[in-house]
Structures are given as C-alpha cells and as structure tokens.
Design a protein around this motif. Structure first.
Motif, PDB file in Angstrom:
ATOM      1  N   ILE A 176      -2.636 -19.195  -4.056  1.00 38.31           N
ATOM      2  CA  ILE A 176      -2.488 -17.738  -3.973  1.00 38.31           C
ATOM      3  C   ILE A 176      -1.066 -17.372  -3.571  1.00 38.31           C
ATOM      4  CG2 ILE A 176      -3.249 -15.663  -2.762  1.00 38.31           C
ATOM      5  CD1 ILE A 176      -5.999 -16.980  -2.528  1.00 38.31           C
ATOM      6  N   LYS A 177      -0.493 -18.132  -2.641  1.00 36.12           N
ATOM      7  CA  LYS A 177       0.868 -17.843  -2.180  1.00 36.12           C
ATOM      8  C   LYS A 177       1.857 -17.888  -3.326  1.00 36.12           C
ATOM      9  CE  LYS A 177       3.684 -20.704  -1.428  1.00 36.12           C
ATOM     10  NZ  LYS A 177       4.960 -21.119  -2.065  1.00 36.12           N
ATOM     11  N   SER A 178       1.657 -18.809  -4.253  1.00 38.86           N
ATOM     12  CA  SER A 178       2.604 -18.947  -5.354  1.00 38.86           C
ATOM     13  C   SER A 178       2.571 -17.764  -6.311  1.00 38.86           C
ATOM     14  CB  SER A 178       2.330 -20.244  -6.113  1.00 38.86           C
ATOM     15  OG  SER A 178       1.067 -20.193  -6.732  1.00 38.86           O
ATOM     16  N   ARG A 179       1.524 -16.972  -6.283  1.00 39.02           N
ATOM     17  CA  ARG A 179       1.405 -15.827  -7.194  1.00 39.02           C
ATOM     18  C   ARG A 179       1.839 -14.499  -6.576  1.00 39.02           C
ATOM     19  NH1 ARG A 179      -4.572 -15.743  -9.049  1.00 39.02           N
ATOM     20  NH2 ARG A 179      -3.796 -13.760  -9.800  1.00 39.02           N
ATOM     21  N   ILE A 180       1.977 -14.426  -5.284  1.00 37.64           N
ATOM     22  CA  ILE A 180       2.171 -13.135  -4.608  1.00 37.64           C
ATOM     23  C   ILE A 180       3.439 -12.409  -5.056  1.00 37.64           C
ATOM     24  CG2 ILE A 180       2.685 -12.098  -2.366  1.00 37.64           C
ATOM     25  CD1 ILE A 180       0.541 -13.743  -1.186  1.00 37.64           C
ATOM     26  N   VAL A 181       4.578 -13.077  -5.022  1.00 38.37           N
ATOM     27  CA  VAL A 181       5.841 -12.407  -5.366  1.00 38.37           C
ATOM     28  C   VAL A 181       5.791 -11.902  -6.807  1.00 38.37           C
ATOM     29  CG1 VAL A 181       8.322 -12.711  -5.644  1.00 38.37           C
ATOM     30  CG2 VAL A 181       7.180 -13.698  -3.664  1.00 38.37           C
ATOM     31  N   HIS A 182       5.274 -12.706  -7.707  1.00 36.87           N
ATOM     32  CA  HIS A 182       5.183 -12.293  -9.112  1.00 36.87           C
ATOM     33  C   HIS A 182       4.266 -11.072  -9.262  1.00 36.87           C
ATOM     34  CE1 HIS A 182       4.999 -12.395 -13.428  1.00 36.87           C
ATOM     35  NE2 HIS A 182       3.679 -12.473 -13.369  1.00 36.87           N
ATOM     36  N   LEU A 183       3.140 -11.065  -8.562  1.00 42.34           N
ATOM     37  CA  LEU A 183       2.223  -9.932  -8.659  1.00 42.34           C
ATOM     38  C   LEU A 183       2.843  -8.649  -8.098  1.00 42.34           C
ATOM     39  CD1 LEU A 183      -1.181 -11.590  -7.700  1.00 42.34           C
ATOM     40  CD2 LEU A 183      -0.482 -10.754  -9.950  1.00 42.34           C
ATOM     41  N   ILE A 184       3.623  -8.777  -7.036  1.00 38.87           N
ATOM     42  CA  ILE A 184       4.288  -7.596  -6.471  1.00 38.87           C
ATOM     43  C   ILE A 184       5.331  -7.073  -7.455  1.00 38.87           C
ATOM     44  CG2 ILE A 184       5.791  -6.745  -4.625  1.00 38.87           C
ATOM     45  CD1 ILE A 184       4.400  -8.737  -2.749  1.00 38.87           C
ATOM     46  N   GLU A 185       6.128  -7.974  -8.023  1.00 39.39           N
ATOM     47  CA  GLU A 185       7.180  -7.562  -8.965  1.00 39.39           C
ATOM     48  C   GLU A 185       6.605  -6.897 -10.204  1.00 39.39           C
ATOM     49  OE1 GLU A 185      10.584 -10.925  -7.974  1.00 39.39           O
ATOM     50  OE2 GLU A 185       9.171 -11.261  -9.628  1.00 39.39           O
ATOM     51  N   SER A 186       5.466  -7.396 -10.670  1.00 42.98           N
ATOM     52  CA  SER A 186       4.880  -6.827 -11.886  1.00 42.98           C
ATOM     53  C   SER A 186       4.049  -5.580 -11.606  1.00 42.98           C
ATOM     54  CB  SER A 186       4.014  -7.873 -12.591  1.00 42.98           C
ATOM     55  OG  SER A 186       2.893  -8.196 -11.800  1.00 42.98           O
ATOM     56  N   GLY A 187       3.818  -5.261 -10.335  1.00 40.89           N
ATOM     57  CA  GLY A 187       3.054  -4.071  -9.994  1.00 40.89           C
ATOM     58  C   GLY A 187       1.580  -4.198 -10.306  1.00 40.89           C
ATOM     59  N   SER A 188       1.071  -5.394 -10.257  1.00 38.83           N
ATOM     60  CA  SER A 188      -0.323  -5.652 -10.603  1.00 38.83           C
ATOM     61  C   SER A 188      -1.274  -5.039  -9.574  1.00 38.83           C
ATOM     62  CB  SER A 188      -0.559  -7.162 -10.678  1.00 38.83           C
ATOM     63  OG  SER A 188      -1.910  -7.431 -10.906  1.00 38.83           O
ATOM     64  N   ASP A 189      -2.433  -4.621 -10.060  1.00 35.12           N
ATOM     65  CA  ASP A 189      -3.451  -4.075  -9.174  1.00 35.12           C
ATOM     66  C   ASP A 189      -4.138  -5.165  -8.358  1.00 35.12           C
ATOM     67  OD1 ASP A 189      -2.930  -1.569 -10.149  1.00 35.12           O
ATOM     68  OD2 ASP A 189      -4.521  -1.639 -11.664  1.00 35.12           O
ATOM     69  N   ALA A 216       0.819  -1.206   0.000  1.00 30.44           N
ATOM     70  CA  ALA A 216       0.000   0.000   0.000  1.00 30.44           C
ATOM     71  C   ALA A 216       0.859   1.264   0.000  1.00 30.44           C
ATOM     72  CB  ALA A 216      -0.935   0.003   1.208  1.00 30.44           C
ATOM     73  N   GLU A 217       2.023   1.190   0.645  1.00 36.65           N
ATOM     74  CA  GLU A 217       2.937   2.332   0.683  1.00 36.65           C
ATOM     75  C   GLU A 217       3.753   2.466  -0.592  1.00 36.65           C
ATOM     76  OE1 GLU A 217       5.306   1.477   4.108  1.00 36.65           O
ATOM     77  OE2 GLU A 217       3.722   1.993   5.525  1.00 36.65           O
ATOM     78  N   GLY A 218       3.779   1.434  -1.411  1.00 35.96           N
ATOM     79  CA  GLY A 218       4.557   1.461  -2.644  1.00 35.96           C
ATOM     80  C   GLY A 218       5.984   0.979  -2.483  1.00 35.96           C
ATOM     81  N   ASP A 219       6.314   0.391  -1.345  1.00 32.48           N
ATOM     82  CA  ASP A 219       7.652  -0.134  -1.076  1.00 32.48           C
ATOM     83  C   ASP A 219       7.760  -1.538  -1.678  1.00 32.48           C
ATOM     84  OD1 ASP A 219      10.129  -0.805  -0.100  1.00 32.48           O
ATOM     85  OD2 ASP A 219       9.494  -0.940   1.993  1.00 32.48           O
ATOM     86  N   VAL A 220       8.113  -1.612  -2.957  1.00 28.02           N
ATOM     87  CA  VAL A 220       8.132  -2.891  -3.675  1.00 28.02           C
ATOM     88  C   VAL A 220       9.206  -3.816  -3.118  1.00 28.02           C
ATOM     89  CG1 VAL A 220       8.504  -3.964  -5.923  1.00 28.02           C
ATOM     90  CG2 VAL A 220       7.195  -1.846  -5.753  1.00 28.02           C
ATOM     91  N   ASP A 221      10.409  -3.301  -2.883  1.00 30.39           N
ATOM     92  CA  ASP A 221      11.495  -4.149  -2.386  1.00 30.39           C
ATOM     93  C   ASP A 221      11.172  -4.725  -1.011  1.00 30.39           C
ATOM     94  OD1 ASP A 221      12.971  -3.727  -4.676  1.00 30.39           O
ATOM     95  OD2 ASP A 221      14.005  -1.974  -3.845  1.00 30.39           O
ATOM     96  N   GLY A 222      10.633  -3.893  -0.127  1.00 30.85           N
ATOM     97  CA  GLY A 222      10.255  -4.365   1.200  1.00 30.85           C
ATOM     98  C   GLY A 222       9.118  -5.370   1.143  1.00 30.85           C
ATOM     99  N   ALA A 223       8.178  -5.138   0.237  1.00 32.89           N
ATOM    100  CA  ALA A 223       7.052  -6.066   0.087  1.00 32.89           C
ATOM    101  C   ALA A 223       7.535  -7.408  -0.449  1.00 32.89           C
ATOM    102  CB  ALA A 223       6.000  -5.468  -0.829  1.00 32.89           C
ATOM    103  N   ILE A 224       8.460  -7.393  -1.405  1.00 29.72           N
ATOM    104  CA  ILE A 224       8.997  -8.652  -1.943  1.00 29.72           C
ATOM    105  C   ILE A 224       9.756  -9.407  -0.861  1.00 29.72           C
ATOM    106  CG2 ILE A 224      10.706  -9.599  -3.545  1.00 29.72           C
ATOM    107  CD1 ILE A 224       9.825  -7.439  -5.536  1.00 29.72           C
ATOM    108  N   GLU A 225      10.519  -8.669  -0.064  1.00 30.28           N
ATOM    109  CA  GLU A 225      11.272  -9.301   1.024  1.00 30.28           C
ATOM    110  C   GLU A 225      10.320  -9.997   2.005  1.00 30.28           C
ATOM    111  OE1 GLU A 225      13.613  -7.693   4.915  1.00 30.28           O
ATOM    112  OE2 GLU A 225      14.062  -6.688   3.024  1.00 30.28           O
TER     113      GLU A 225
END
Length: 125
Positions: free
Chosen positions: A84-97, A44-53
């Motif tokens: 759902i867990k298997s898709r999370i990292v990919h969705l964060i990296e791609s910036g999906s809504d 929500a904050e837009g911290d992609v690296d922290g979210a991926i971690e």
C-alpha cells in the motif's frame, strides 16, 4: 549452579530484547501514524503538494523502519503495508478517489502492527 546462572542470564537477555523490540516498534509505528494522519488530513483538504510531501516523509520513515523491523517482526505483517505504501504517492498525484481508503487501510495496518508487537502477559500465554 553455573548452568542455572547461565540459563537465567539467557532468559533475562531474551526478555529484555523482546521488551526493547516491542517498545521500539510501538514508538516507530506511532511516529509514522502521526505522519499518515497529517497526510490524510491534507488529502481531505485538497492540499496535494502538502500531502505528497508528507507521503514522501512517511515513505522515508517506513524504509528506515522496515530495514530494522525485518529482524524482529514477521515479514508478512510488513509486506501488505509495503504494498500500500508504494501506491500512496502515485494515488495522491493522480487525484484518485481511492487514496482516502488506502490511507485509512494503511493506518489500520500500522495500528495493528503497533499494538500486536507489545509484549503483554495475554499475548505471551
């Protein structure tokens, strides 16, 4: 009399195993929920690296949990969360809504899993 004692011992063992597995599942899901909520905040904050971690941390915790939980939890309860867990990292990296919806759905699934495995009198009878 010996049969009664053996039956009581078996019954006490089953009750103890049920309580232990319920408490273990509750605590494990609670820990994973904390990580997921931090992941959702970072998204929500837009911290992609922290979210991926945090998502990778959740994935590692989930894999460890799933290996042991297959013994005490029905596999259909775990398979949807696994999908759902298997898709999370990919969705964060791609910036999906869709990531926020997927995270909230996974959080809801873990809350249901956590609350559904507690041995309560109302869930037994």
């Amino acid at each position: 009399m010996t049969r009664v004692k053996i039956s009581i011992c078996i019954l006490l063992f089953l009750i103890g195993a049920s309580v232990f597995s319920g408490v273990w599942t509750y605590n494990s899901c609670d820990d994973m929920l904390d990580v997921l909520k931090v992941t959702a905040e970072r998204v929500a904050e837009g911290d992609v690296d922290g979210a991926i971690e945090k998502a990778e941390e959740f994935s590692a915790e989930w894999e460890e949990f799933r290996k042991k939980a297959n013994v005490v939890v029905k596999s259909d309860k775990l398979s949807e969360a696994e999908r759902i867990k298997s898709r999370i990292v990919h969705l964060i990296e791609s910036g999906s809504d869709e990531i926020e919806a997927e995270l909230s759905e996974l959080i809801s699934m873990l809350e249901l899993l956590r609350d559904g495995e507690i041995p309560l009198i109302t869930s037994i009878f």
